[in-house]
Scaffold this motif. Structure first.
Motif, mmCIF file in Angstrom:
data_model
loop_
_atom_site.group_PDB
_atom_site.id
_atom_site.type_symbol
_atom_site.label_atom_id
_atom_site.label_comp_id
_atom_site.label_asym_id
_atom_site.label_seq_id
_atom_site.Cartn_x
_atom_site.Cartn_y
_atom_site.Cartn_z
ATOM 1 N N VAL A 1 117.585 -6.461 -24.194
ATOM 2 C CA VAL A 1 118.561 -7.390 -24.722
ATOM 3 C C VAL A 1 118.340 -7.600 -26.217
ATOM 4 O O VAL A 1 119.279 -7.597 -26.999
ATOM 5 C CB VAL A 1 118.510 -8.734 -23.964
ATOM 6 N N GLU A 2 117.072 -7.735 -26.610
ATOM 7 C CA GLU A 2 116.791 -7.975 -28.023
ATOM 8 C C GLU A 2 117.210 -6.786 -28.883
ATOM 9 O O GLU A 2 117.768 -6.962 -29.966
ATOM 10 C CB GLU A 2 115.308 -8.285 -28.222
ATOM 11 N N ARG A 3 116.965 -5.590 -28.404
ATOM 12 C CA ARG A 3 117.376 -4.403 -29.182
ATOM 13 C C ARG A 3 118.892 -4.343 -29.326
ATOM 14 O O ARG A 3 119.408 -4.073 -30.408
ATOM 15 C CB ARG A 3 116.859 -3.142 -28.510
ATOM 16 N N ALA A 4 119.623 -4.613 -28.264
ATOM 17 C CA ALA A 4 121.089 -4.613 -28.334
ATOM 18 C C ALA A 4 121.572 -5.705 -29.284
ATOM 19 O O ALA A 4 122.527 -5.493 -30.048
ATOM 20 C CB ALA A 4 121.679 -4.811 -26.943
ATOM 21 N N ARG A 5 120.922 -6.846 -29.253
ATOM 22 C CA ARG A 5 121.284 -7.943 -30.158
ATOM 23 C C ARG A 5 121.073 -7.524 -31.613
ATOM 24 O O ARG A 5 121.922 -7.751 -32.461
ATOM 25 C CB ARG A 5 120.468 -9.191 -29.831
ATOM 26 N N ARG A 6 119.929 -6.894 -31.895
ATOM 27 C CA ARG A 6 119.657 -6.432 -33.271
ATOM 28 C C ARG A 6 120.712 -5.434 -33.736
ATOM 29 O O ARG A 6 121.197 -5.512 -34.856
ATOM 30 C CB ARG A 6 118.271 -5.789 -33.355
ATOM 31 N N ILE A 7 121.051 -4.499 -32.869
ATOM 32 C CA ILE A 7 122.073 -3.504 -33.216
ATOM 33 C C ILE A 7 123.402 -4.190 -33.502
ATOM 34 O O ILE A 7 124.085 -3.878 -34.488
ATOM 35 C CB ILE A 7 122.218 -2.458 -32.093
ATOM 36 N N ALA A 8 123.777 -5.138 -32.661
ATOM 37 C CA ALA A 8 125.042 -5.855 -32.858
ATOM 38 C C ALA A 8 125.037 -6.635 -34.164
ATOM 39 O O ALA A 8 126.032 -6.638 -34.899
ATOM 40 C CB ALA A 8 125.308 -6.782 -31.683
ATOM 41 N N LEU A 9 123.921 -7.276 -34.474
ATOM 42 C CA LEU A 9 123.849 -8.087 -35.689
ATOM 43 C C LEU A 9 123.870 -7.236 -36.961
ATOM 44 O O LEU A 9 124.202 -7.739 -38.031
ATOM 45 C CB LEU A 9 122.605 -8.970 -35.665
ATOM 46 N N GLU A 10 123.543 -5.959 -36.842
ATOM 47 C CA GLU A 10 123.584 -5.064 -37.999
ATOM 48 C C GLU A 10 125.005 -4.577 -38.306
ATOM 49 O O GLU A 10 125.238 -3.971 -39.342
ATOM 50 C CB GLU A 10 122.678 -3.853 -37.758
ATOM 51 N N ASP A 12 129.209 -4.797 -38.958
ATOM 52 C CA ASP A 12 130.204 -5.633 -39.609
ATOM 53 C C ASP A 12 130.853 -6.506 -38.530
ATOM 54 O O ASP A 12 131.328 -5.968 -37.514
ATOM 55 C CB ASP A 12 131.262 -4.740 -40.274
ATOM 56 N N PRO A 13 130.876 -7.826 -38.683
ATOM 57 C CA PRO A 13 131.404 -8.696 -37.621
ATOM 58 C C PRO A 13 132.839 -8.361 -37.213
ATOM 59 O O PRO A 13 133.151 -8.355 -36.019
ATOM 60 C CB PRO A 13 131.322 -10.102 -38.233
ATOM 61 N N GLU A 14 133.701 -8.079 -38.176
ATOM 62 C CA GLU A 14 135.090 -7.756 -37.823
ATOM 63 C C GLU A 14 135.167 -6.426 -37.077
ATOM 64 O O GLU A 14 135.921 -6.283 -36.116
ATOM 65 C CB GLU A 14 135.950 -7.730 -39.075
ATOM 66 N N LEU A 16 132.792 -5.076 -35.255
ATOM 67 C CA LEU A 16 132.217 -5.285 -33.935
ATOM 68 C C LEU A 16 133.228 -5.967 -33.015
ATOM 69 O O LEU A 16 133.395 -5.572 -31.857
ATOM 70 C CB LEU A 16 130.935 -6.110 -34.030
ATOM 71 N N ALA A 17 133.923 -6.967 -33.544
ATOM 72 C CA ALA A 17 134.943 -7.658 -32.742
ATOM 73 C C ALA A 17 136.044 -6.686 -32.327
ATOM 74 O O ALA A 17 136.513 -6.715 -31.174
ATOM 75 C CB ALA A 17 135.517 -8.839 -33.523
ATOM 76 N N ARG A 18 136.475 -5.806 -33.248
ATOM 77 C CA ARG A 18 137.503 -4.813 -32.909
ATOM 78 C C ARG A 18 137.003 -3.869 -31.818
ATOM 79 O O ARG A 18 137.737 -3.539 -30.884
ATOM 80 C CB ARG A 18 137.905 -3.999 -34.147
ATOM 81 N N ALA A 19 135.752 -3.441 -31.934
ATOM 82 C CA ALA A 19 135.192 -2.530 -30.938
ATOM 83 C C ALA A 19 135.114 -3.192 -29.560
ATOM 84 O O ALA A 19 135.452 -2.574 -28.543
ATOM 85 C CB ALA A 19 133.814 -2.057 -31.380
ATOM 86 N N VAL A 20 134.685 -4.443 -29.529
ATOM 87 C CA VAL A 20 134.590 -5.160 -28.251
ATOM 88 C C VAL A 20 135.976 -5.324 -27.631
ATOM 89 O O VAL A 20 136.168 -5.122 -26.431
ATOM 90 C CB VAL A 20 133.884 -6.522 -28.433
ATOM 91 N N ARG A 21 136.969 -5.658 -28.461
ATOM 92 C CA ARG A 21 138.348 -5.788 -27.940
ATOM 93 C C ARG A 21 138.857 -4.449 -27.416
ATOM 94 O O ARG A 21 139.510 -4.390 -26.374
ATOM 95 C CB ARG A 21 139.279 -6.343 -29.009
ATOM 96 N N ALA A 22 138.562 -3.370 -28.134
ATOM 97 C CA ALA A 22 139.012 -2.046 -27.705
ATOM 98 C C ALA A 22 138.398 -1.673 -26.358
ATOM 99 O O ALA A 22 139.081 -1.139 -25.480
ATOM 100 C CB ALA A 22 138.664 -1.003 -28.758
#
Length: 91
Positions: A1-10, A12-14, A16-22
């Protein structure tokens, strides 16, 4: 979980949001999986709550114990071994 969190935090927020929506909004593609038959390797974690192994139908399915939704991150050595086996079988 921590590794996935680090990757996500690295990310661009917008972006990442587009990728999650897709991912969230993509069409169901189980028909593609069924057409591929035993040419598709499906690797699942036994503790995956998003794609519970007992709800996934695939001709070539491997369920990794003590693993969640991201087998490639959680159990990379096991996934690599499975991929090597598949490549040897299909090449």
């Amino acid at each position: 979980v921590e590794r996935a969190r680090r990757i996500a935090l690295e990310q661009d927020p917008e972006g990442l949001a587009r990728a999650v929506r897709a991912i969230r909004d993509r069409p169901d593609s189980r028909d593609v999986l069924h057409r591929l038959g035993d040419r598709a390797l499906v690797v699942l974690g036994e503790d995956d709550e998003l794609a519970p192994p007992d709800e996934v139908e695939a001709a070539y399915k491997v369920v990794l114990p003590a693993c969640g939704h991201l087998p490639g991150l959680e159990r990379p050595d096991d996934v690599n071994e499975l991929l090597e086996g598949v490549l040897a079988r299909w090449t």
